[in-house]
Design a protein around this motif. Structure first.
Motif, PDB file in Angstrom:
ATOM      1  N   LYS A  69     -46.492  -0.433 -38.036  1.00 48.76           N
ATOM      2  CA  LYS A  69     -47.879  -0.924 -38.107  1.00 48.76           C
ATOM      3  C   LYS A  69     -48.726  -0.354 -36.970  1.00 48.76           C
ATOM      4  CE  LYS A  69     -47.998  -3.635 -41.696  1.00 48.76           C
ATOM      5  NZ  LYS A  69     -48.982  -3.472 -42.755  1.00 48.76           N
ATOM      6  N   ALA A  70     -48.340   0.846 -36.495  1.00 49.17           N
ATOM      7  CA  ALA A  70     -49.029   1.452 -35.360  1.00 49.17           C
ATOM      8  C   ALA A  70     -50.392   2.021 -35.735  1.00 49.17           C
ATOM      9  CB  ALA A  70     -48.171   2.552 -34.742  1.00 49.17           C
ATOM     10  N   GLY A  71     -50.516   2.553 -36.957  1.00 49.56           N
ATOM     11  CA  GLY A  71     -51.781   3.144 -37.369  1.00 49.56           C
ATOM     12  C   GLY A  71     -52.132   4.405 -36.615  1.00 49.56           C
ATOM     13  N   ILE A  72     -51.114   5.046 -36.042  1.00 43.96           N
ATOM     14  CA  ILE A  72     -51.303   6.256 -35.240  1.00 43.96           C
ATOM     15  C   ILE A  72     -50.038   7.092 -35.390  1.00 43.96           C
ATOM     16  CG2 ILE A  72     -50.418   5.133 -33.144  1.00 43.96           C
ATOM     17  CD1 ILE A  72     -52.387   6.772 -31.489  1.00 43.96           C
ATOM     18  N   SER A  73     -50.175   8.389 -35.295  1.00 46.29           N
ATOM     19  CA  SER A  73     -49.000   9.254 -35.410  1.00 46.29           C
ATOM     20  C   SER A  73     -48.168   9.201 -34.128  1.00 46.29           C
ATOM     21  CB  SER A  73     -49.426  10.702 -35.675  1.00 46.29           C
ATOM     22  OG  SER A  73     -50.011  11.269 -34.515  1.00 46.29           O
ATOM     23  N   TYR A  74     -46.901   9.523 -34.264  1.00 47.77           N
ATOM     24  CA  TYR A  74     -46.011   9.569 -33.103  1.00 47.77           C
ATOM     25  C   TYR A  74     -46.537  10.569 -32.073  1.00 47.77           C
ATOM     26  CZ  TYR A  74     -41.851  10.369 -30.274  1.00 47.77           C
ATOM     27  OH  TYR A  74     -40.975  10.506 -29.222  1.00 47.77           O
ATOM     28  N   LYS A  75     -47.001  11.706 -32.554  1.00 49.53           N
ATOM     29  CA  LYS A  75     -47.507  12.747 -31.657  1.00 49.53           C
ATOM     30  C   LYS A  75     -48.713  12.243 -30.849  1.00 49.53           C
ATOM     31  CE  LYS A  75     -49.179  17.504 -31.678  1.00 49.53           C
ATOM     32  NZ  LYS A  75     -49.479  18.676 -32.500  1.00 49.53           N
ATOM     33  N   ALA A  76     -49.664  11.598 -31.515  1.00 52.50           N
ATOM     34  CA  ALA A  76     -50.846  11.070 -30.831  1.00 52.50           C
ATOM     35  C   ALA A  76     -50.464   9.937 -29.877  1.00 52.50           C
ATOM     36  CB  ALA A  76     -51.875  10.588 -31.847  1.00 52.50           C
ATOM     37  N   PHE A  77     -49.520   9.094 -30.300  1.00 45.83           N
ATOM     38  CA  PHE A  77     -49.040   7.996 -29.469  1.00 45.83           C
ATOM     39  C   PHE A  77     -48.443   8.544 -28.173  1.00 45.83           C
ATOM     40  CE2 PHE A  77     -45.592   5.276 -28.015  1.00 45.83           C
ATOM     41  CZ  PHE A  77     -46.159   4.005 -28.022  1.00 45.83           C
ATOM     42  N   MET A  78     -47.544   9.508 -28.301  1.00 40.67           N
ATOM     43  CA  MET A  78     -46.882  10.072 -27.123  1.00 40.67           C
ATOM     44  C   MET A  78     -47.861  10.832 -26.227  1.00 40.67           C
ATOM     45  SD  MET A  78     -44.008   8.723 -27.204  1.00 40.67           S
ATOM     46  CE  MET A  78     -43.268   9.517 -25.787  1.00 40.67           C
ATOM     47  N   ALA A  79     -48.837  11.496 -26.822  1.00 39.27           N
ATOM     48  CA  ALA A  79     -49.847  12.194 -26.021  1.00 39.27           C
ATOM     49  C   ALA A  79     -50.659  11.198 -25.199  1.00 39.27           C
ATOM     50  CB  ALA A  79     -50.768  13.011 -26.924  1.00 39.27           C
ATOM     51  N   TYR A  80     -50.992  10.056 -25.796  1.00 40.91           N
ATOM     52  CA  TYR A  80     -51.764   9.026 -25.105  1.00 40.91           C
ATOM     53  C   TYR A  80     -50.989   8.450 -23.911  1.00 40.91           C
ATOM     54  CZ  TYR A  80     -54.326   4.682 -24.263  1.00 40.91           C
ATOM     55  OH  TYR A  80     -55.017   3.661 -23.672  1.00 40.91           O
ATOM     56  N   PHE A  81     -49.689   8.276 -24.083  1.00 42.95           N
ATOM     57  CA  PHE A  81     -48.867   7.685 -23.023  1.00 42.95           C
ATOM     58  C   PHE A  81     -48.157   8.728 -22.151  1.00 42.95           C
ATOM     59  CE2 PHE A  81     -49.054   3.881 -25.830  1.00 42.95           C
ATOM     60  CZ  PHE A  81     -49.630   3.027 -24.907  1.00 42.95           C
ATOM     61  N   ASP A  82     -48.531   9.980 -22.266  1.00 39.45           N
ATOM     62  CA  ASP A  82     -47.926  11.041 -21.464  1.00 39.45           C
ATOM     63  C   ASP A  82     -48.080  10.739 -19.974  1.00 39.45           C
ATOM     64  OD1 ASP A  82     -46.656  13.555 -21.007  1.00 39.45           O
ATOM     65  OD2 ASP A  82     -48.625  14.418 -20.559  1.00 39.45           O
ATOM     66  N   GLY A  83     -46.976  10.774 -19.251  1.00 35.66           N
ATOM     67  CA  GLY A  83     -46.995  10.561 -17.812  1.00 35.66           C
ATOM     68  C   GLY A  83     -47.031   9.106 -17.381  1.00 35.66           C
ATOM     69  N   VAL A  84     -46.880   8.186 -18.326  1.00 40.87           N
ATOM     70  CA  VAL A  84     -46.931   6.757 -18.003  1.00 40.87           C
ATOM     71  C   VAL A  84     -45.558   6.136 -18.224  1.00 40.87           C
ATOM     72  CG1 VAL A  84     -48.357   4.703 -18.276  1.00 40.87           C
ATOM     73  CG2 VAL A  84     -49.146   6.827 -19.215  1.00 40.87           C
ATOM     74  N   ASP A  85     -45.162   5.259 -17.327  1.00 35.51           N
ATOM     75  CA  ASP A  85     -43.870   4.576 -17.449  1.00 35.51           C
ATOM     76  C   ASP A  85     -43.951   3.303 -18.276  1.00 35.51           C
ATOM     77  OD1 ASP A  85     -42.595   6.481 -15.844  1.00 35.51           O
ATOM     78  OD2 ASP A  85     -43.130   5.411 -14.008  1.00 35.51           O
ATOM     79  N   ILE A  86     -45.111   2.657 -18.239  1.00 39.10           N
ATOM     80  CA  ILE A  86     -45.288   1.381 -18.940  1.00 39.10           C
ATOM     81  C   ILE A  86     -46.393   1.533 -19.975  1.00 39.10           C
ATOM     82  CG2 ILE A  86     -45.944  -1.056 -18.716  1.00 39.10           C
ATOM     83  CD1 ILE A  86     -43.244  -0.453 -17.473  1.00 39.10           C
ATOM     84  N   ALA A  87     -46.095   1.056 -21.188  1.00 42.29           N
ATOM     85  CA  ALA A  87     -47.068   1.048 -22.278  1.00 42.29           C
ATOM     86  C   ALA A  87     -47.286  -0.394 -22.719  1.00 42.29           C
ATOM     87  CB  ALA A  87     -46.540   1.882 -23.446  1.00 42.29           C
ATOM     88  N   TYR A  88     -48.470  -0.654 -23.227  1.00 42.31           N
ATOM     89  CA  TYR A  88     -48.799  -1.984 -23.735  1.00 42.31           C
ATOM     90  C   TYR A  88     -49.214  -1.866 -25.195  1.00 42.31           C
ATOM     91  CZ  TYR A  88     -49.022  -3.138 -18.796  1.00 42.31           C
ATOM     92  OH  TYR A  88     -48.719  -3.308 -17.464  1.00 42.31           O
ATOM     93  N   ALA A  89     -48.758  -2.827 -25.991  1.00 33.31           N
ATOM     94  CA  ALA A  89     -49.156  -2.920 -27.393  1.00 33.31           C
ATOM     95  C   ALA A  89     -49.698  -4.321 -27.614  1.00 33.31           C
ATOM     96  CB  ALA A  89     -47.970  -2.650 -28.306  1.00 33.31           C
ATOM     97  N   ILE A  90     -50.966  -4.394 -27.913  1.00 34.67           N
ATOM     98  CA  ILE A  90     -51.590  -5.686 -28.207  1.00 34.67           C
ATOM     99  C   ILE A  90     -51.389  -5.940 -29.694  1.00 34.67           C
ATOM    100  CG2 ILE A  90     -53.715  -7.025 -28.150  1.00 34.67           C
ATOM    101  CD1 ILE A  90     -54.727  -4.934 -26.029  1.00 34.67           C
ATOM    102  N   GLU A  91     -50.671  -7.007 -30.004  1.00 32.85           N
ATOM    103  CA  GLU A  91     -50.440  -7.343 -31.412  1.00 32.85           C
ATOM    104  C   GLU A  91     -51.671  -8.065 -31.944  1.00 32.85           C
ATOM    105  OE1 GLU A  91     -47.239  -9.540 -34.352  1.00 32.85           O
ATOM    106  OE2 GLU A  91     -46.874  -9.562 -32.190  1.00 32.85           O
ATOM    107  N   LEU A  92     -52.209  -7.525 -33.043  1.00 36.28           N
ATOM    108  CA  LEU A  92     -53.450  -8.028 -33.607  1.00 36.28           C
ATOM    109  C   LEU A  92     -53.193  -8.978 -34.766  1.00 36.28           C
ATOM    110  CD1 LEU A  92     -55.324  -4.604 -33.667  1.00 36.28           C
ATOM    111  CD2 LEU A  92     -55.314  -6.320 -31.828  1.00 36.28           C
ATOM    112  N   GLY A  93     -53.952 -10.049 -34.806  1.00 38.87           N
ATOM    113  CA  GLY A  93     -53.854 -11.032 -35.882  1.00 38.87           C
ATOM    114  C   GLY A  93     -55.004 -10.862 -36.855  1.00 38.87           C
ATOM    115  N   PRO A  94     -55.497 -11.977 -37.391  1.00 42.56           N
ATOM    116  CA  PRO A  94     -56.597 -11.926 -38.353  1.00 42.56           C
ATOM    117  C   PRO A  94     -57.858 -11.282 -37.766  1.00 42.56           C
ATOM    118  CG  PRO A  94     -55.542 -14.072 -38.399  1.00 42.56           C
ATOM    119  CD  PRO A  94     -54.954 -13.332 -37.234  1.00 42.56           C
ATOM    120  N   VAL A  95     -58.531 -10.521 -38.611  1.00 45.03           N
ATOM    121  CA  VAL A  95     -59.740  -9.798 -38.222  1.00 45.03           C
ATOM    122  C   VAL A  95     -60.956 -10.468 -38.864  1.00 45.03           C
ATOM    123  CG1 VAL A  95     -60.955  -7.585 -38.310  1.00 45.03           C
ATOM    124  CG2 VAL A  95     -58.469  -7.620 -38.095  1.00 45.03           C
ATOM    125  N   ASN A  96     -62.012 -10.619 -38.078  1.00 48.77           N
ATOM    126  CA  ASN A  96     -63.288 -11.127 -38.574  1.00 48.77           C
ATOM    127  C   ASN A  96     -64.304 -10.000 -38.465  1.00 48.77           C
ATOM    128  OD1 ASN A  96     -65.549 -12.644 -39.292  1.00 48.77           O
ATOM    129  ND2 ASN A  96     -65.817 -13.425 -37.218  1.00 48.77           N
TER     130      ASN A  96
END
Length: 121
Positions: A69-96
């Motif tokens: 349920k990432a909505g992003i490619s693995y390549k884009a995900f890894m590029a975004y977190f390049d050089g970082v040891d800790i990543a955060y994923a905010i789990e999203l609930g209902p949308v208004n």
């Protein structure tokens, strides 16, 4: 309020993207709703989404837990977190989704689009 690229905003609104990834996250523990600001070219506040939880781990572990349920490619995900040891994923609930997108100026606390996030209300 989070600034999010329009392509990811649409995936959040459709339910395809259930996690918003960040290199850093808010320190306040009482954040239970995210106001979504869609960046250029839209440049409007378009919706609110409930925060279900926040995952914190190394990027590979976060990807393993969220990829369906990432909505992003693995390549884009890894590029975004390049050089970082800790990543955060905010789990999203209902949308208004707002019936009419709002101007940023309708939020007194915000004078410019947030670089990452800004507290509102």
């Amino acid at each position: 309020m989070l600034s999010i690229k329009p392509e990811y905003v649409e995936k959040i609104l459709s339910g395809e993207k259930r996690y918003e990834f960040r290199r850093r996250v808010f320190k306040r523990m009482d954040v239970d709703t995210i106001v979504i600001y869609s960046t250029s070219p839209q440049q409007r506040v378009v919706a609110e989404v409930d925060v279900v939880g926040i995952l914190e781990s190394d990027p590979i572990d976060i990807w393993k837990k969220t990829r369906d349920k990432a909505g992003i490619s693995y390549k884009a995900f890894m590029a975004y977190f390049d050089g970082v040891d800790i990543a955060y994923a905010i789990e999203l609930g209902p949308v208004n989704r707002y019936p009419q997108p709002r101007l940023l100026s309708s939020y007194a606390e915000v004078s410019a689009p947030p670089q990452s996030f800004v507290y509102v209300r």
